[in-house]
Design a protein around this motif. Sequence first.
Motif, PDB file in Angstrom:
ATOM      1  N   ARG A 182       5.996   1.952  -7.999  1.00 20.94           N
ATOM      2  CA  ARG A 182       7.433   2.089  -8.190  1.00 20.94           C
ATOM      3  C   ARG A 182       7.991   0.975  -9.073  1.00 20.94           C
ATOM      4  NH1 ARG A 182      12.201   0.408  -5.126  1.00 20.94           N
ATOM      5  NH2 ARG A 182      13.868   1.945  -5.400  1.00 20.94           N
ATOM      6  N   TYR A 183       7.283  -0.153  -9.117  1.00 25.57           N
ATOM      7  CA  TYR A 183       7.777  -1.335  -9.811  1.00 25.57           C
ATOM      8  C   TYR A 183       7.084  -1.591 -11.154  1.00 25.57           C
ATOM      9  CZ  TYR A 183       9.534  -1.903  -5.115  1.00 25.57           C
ATOM     10  OH  TYR A 183      10.154  -1.673  -3.915  1.00 25.57           O
ATOM     11  N   THR A 184       5.915  -1.015 -11.348  1.00 26.03           N
ATOM     12  CA  THR A 184       5.190  -1.140 -12.616  1.00 26.03           C
ATOM     13  C   THR A 184       4.314   0.088 -12.774  1.00 26.03           C
ATOM     14  OG1 THR A 184       3.403  -2.305 -13.753  1.00 26.03           O
ATOM     15  CG2 THR A 184       3.558  -2.644 -11.386  1.00 26.03           C
ATOM     16  N   ARG A 185       4.212   0.585 -14.002  1.00 23.04           N
ATOM     17  CA  ARG A 185       3.389   1.765 -14.251  1.00 23.04           C
ATOM     18  C   ARG A 185       1.896   1.444 -14.178  1.00 23.04           C
ATOM     19  NH1 ARG A 185       7.036   2.319 -18.754  1.00 23.04           N
ATOM     20  NH2 ARG A 185       5.336   2.290 -20.301  1.00 23.04           N
ATOM     21  N   HIS A 186       1.567   0.176 -14.186  1.00 24.27           N
ATOM     22  CA  HIS A 186       0.154  -0.223 -14.181  1.00 24.27           C
ATOM     23  C   HIS A 186      -0.056  -1.447 -13.282  1.00 24.27           C
ATOM     24  CE1 HIS A 186      -0.593   2.590 -17.466  1.00 24.27           C
ATOM     25  NE2 HIS A 186       0.532   2.128 -18.010  1.00 24.27           N
ATOM     26  N   PRO A 187       0.105  -1.302 -11.969  1.00 23.79           N
ATOM     27  CA  PRO A 187      -0.084  -2.461 -11.082  1.00 23.79           C
ATOM     28  C   PRO A 187      -1.501  -3.013 -11.106  1.00 23.79           C
ATOM     29  CG  PRO A 187       0.103  -0.425  -9.817  1.00 23.79           C
ATOM     30  CD  PRO A 187       0.464  -0.092 -11.226  1.00 23.79           C
ATOM     31  N   ASN A 188      -2.490  -2.138 -11.323  1.00 26.78           N
ATOM     32  CA  ASN A 188      -3.877  -2.627 -11.368  1.00 26.78           C
ATOM     33  C   ASN A 188      -4.124  -3.491 -12.605  1.00 26.78           C
ATOM     34  OD1 ASN A 188      -3.449  -0.316 -12.899  1.00 26.78           O
ATOM     35  ND2 ASN A 188      -5.311   0.717 -12.241  1.00 26.78           N
ATOM     36  N   TYR A 189      -3.546  -3.112 -13.742  1.00 25.25           N
ATOM     37  CA  TYR A 189      -3.703  -3.934 -14.939  1.00 25.25           C
ATOM     38  C   TYR A 189      -2.932  -5.241 -14.816  1.00 25.25           C
ATOM     39  CZ  TYR A 189      -5.681   0.209 -17.215  1.00 25.25           C
ATOM     40  OH  TYR A 189      -6.466   1.281 -17.555  1.00 25.25           O
ATOM     41  N   PHE A 190      -1.739  -5.179 -14.260  1.00 29.30           N
ATOM     42  CA  PHE A 190      -0.984  -6.418 -14.034  1.00 29.30           C
ATOM     43  C   PHE A 190      -1.756  -7.331 -13.085  1.00 29.30           C
ATOM     44  CE2 PHE A 190       1.995  -8.738 -11.241  1.00 29.30           C
ATOM     45  CZ  PHE A 190       2.518  -9.610 -12.180  1.00 29.30           C
ATOM     46  N   GLY A 191      -2.383  -6.753 -12.071  1.00 28.35           N
ATOM     47  CA  GLY A 191      -3.186  -7.551 -11.150  1.00 28.35           C
ATOM     48  C   GLY A 191      -4.344  -8.235 -11.833  1.00 28.35           C
ATOM     49  N   ASP A 192      -5.027  -7.506 -12.717  1.00 32.08           N
ATOM     50  CA  ASP A 192      -6.131  -8.098 -13.467  1.00 32.08           C
ATOM     51  C   ASP A 192      -5.634  -9.244 -14.342  1.00 32.08           C
ATOM     52  OD1 ASP A 192      -8.870  -7.940 -13.664  1.00 32.08           O
ATOM     53  OD2 ASP A 192      -8.860  -6.658 -15.437  1.00 32.08           O
ATOM     54  N   PHE A 193      -4.465  -9.063 -14.932  1.00 39.90           N
ATOM     55  CA  PHE A 193      -3.821 -10.104 -15.743  1.00 39.90           C
ATOM     56  C   PHE A 193      -3.630 -11.376 -14.919  1.00 39.90           C
ATOM     57  CE2 PHE A 193       0.285 -12.091 -16.746  1.00 39.90           C
ATOM     58  CZ  PHE A 193       0.190 -12.330 -18.110  1.00 39.90           C
ATOM     59  N   CYS A 194      -3.099 -11.236 -13.709  1.00 40.76           N
ATOM     60  CA  CYS A 194      -2.863 -12.399 -12.847  1.00 40.76           C
ATOM     61  C   CYS A 194      -4.167 -13.067 -12.430  1.00 40.76           C
ATOM     62  CB  CYS A 194      -2.078 -11.975 -11.599  1.00 40.76           C
ATOM     63  SG  CYS A 194      -0.369 -11.490 -11.906  1.00 40.76           S
TER      64      CYS A 194
END
Length: 259
Positions: A182-194
């Motif tokens: 709901r907050y990002t279209r790609h939470p898995n990619y944002f997670g990998d970024f972090c």
Amino acid sequence: MFDLDAYLLGGACIFAALSLAWVISLWRRDASVADPTWPLTFLFAAVAYAFASTAPQGPRTMLMLALVTLWSLRLGGYLLWRNVKENEEDRRYRAMRAKAGPAFWWRSLITVFWLQAALAWVVSLPLLAGADGGPPLGWLDWLGVTLWVVGMIFEAGGDWQLARFKAAPANQSKVLDSGLWRYTRHPNYFGDFCVWWGFFALAAAAGGWWSLPAPLLMSVLLLKVSGVTLLESDIADRRSEYAAYKQRTNAFFPGLPKS
């Protein structure tokens, strides 16, 4: 400290793992085996860096190894499960296979497996720097751990939510827009970024600021190459609801949905 001998050993481990994956792909006629192998190469490299480096081992060395192990086994296991469940080659590789024709068997070694190996070798630089356990743990280390935890929540949580959503037959053509999605279209990619900026923070705490190209490269890959841009190149054609979802939801960094 940049230890060239340890770095070369880690690179050899990365290329060996993905070369073996290429052989398996020929046997299975499925280049998708590259995907679960990719995260495991970082574990192999991290072990090589930790035990081949001339830098002293210490709490940071063990911390880095623990974090890399958890991340790589979780992601590698998930990608393997997904590939086995789908029981067919990923559409990206099918398109490459169709374009290359009979030459794909050897071209895939260079354009898929060795290309990923080269990228992984660069991205693994913070793991080499973070293997230095000499400097005591400090605030940068704990910043790195915090980023890693946030990243794992988004990456693993996003994968779990999407897997549950896809498991329902009624959702096959729908778009997941609840939970982290709901907050990002790609939470898995944002997670990998972090996660990778977290590894860099541990590396910087050991004096490894020279490993900065690694998280920068990973960020470019996630945002502009194999991540967001590639996935969204045709997803709207397959899911009619995606255009509206795209308008109201941040592409990468989480934020409240737009009204």
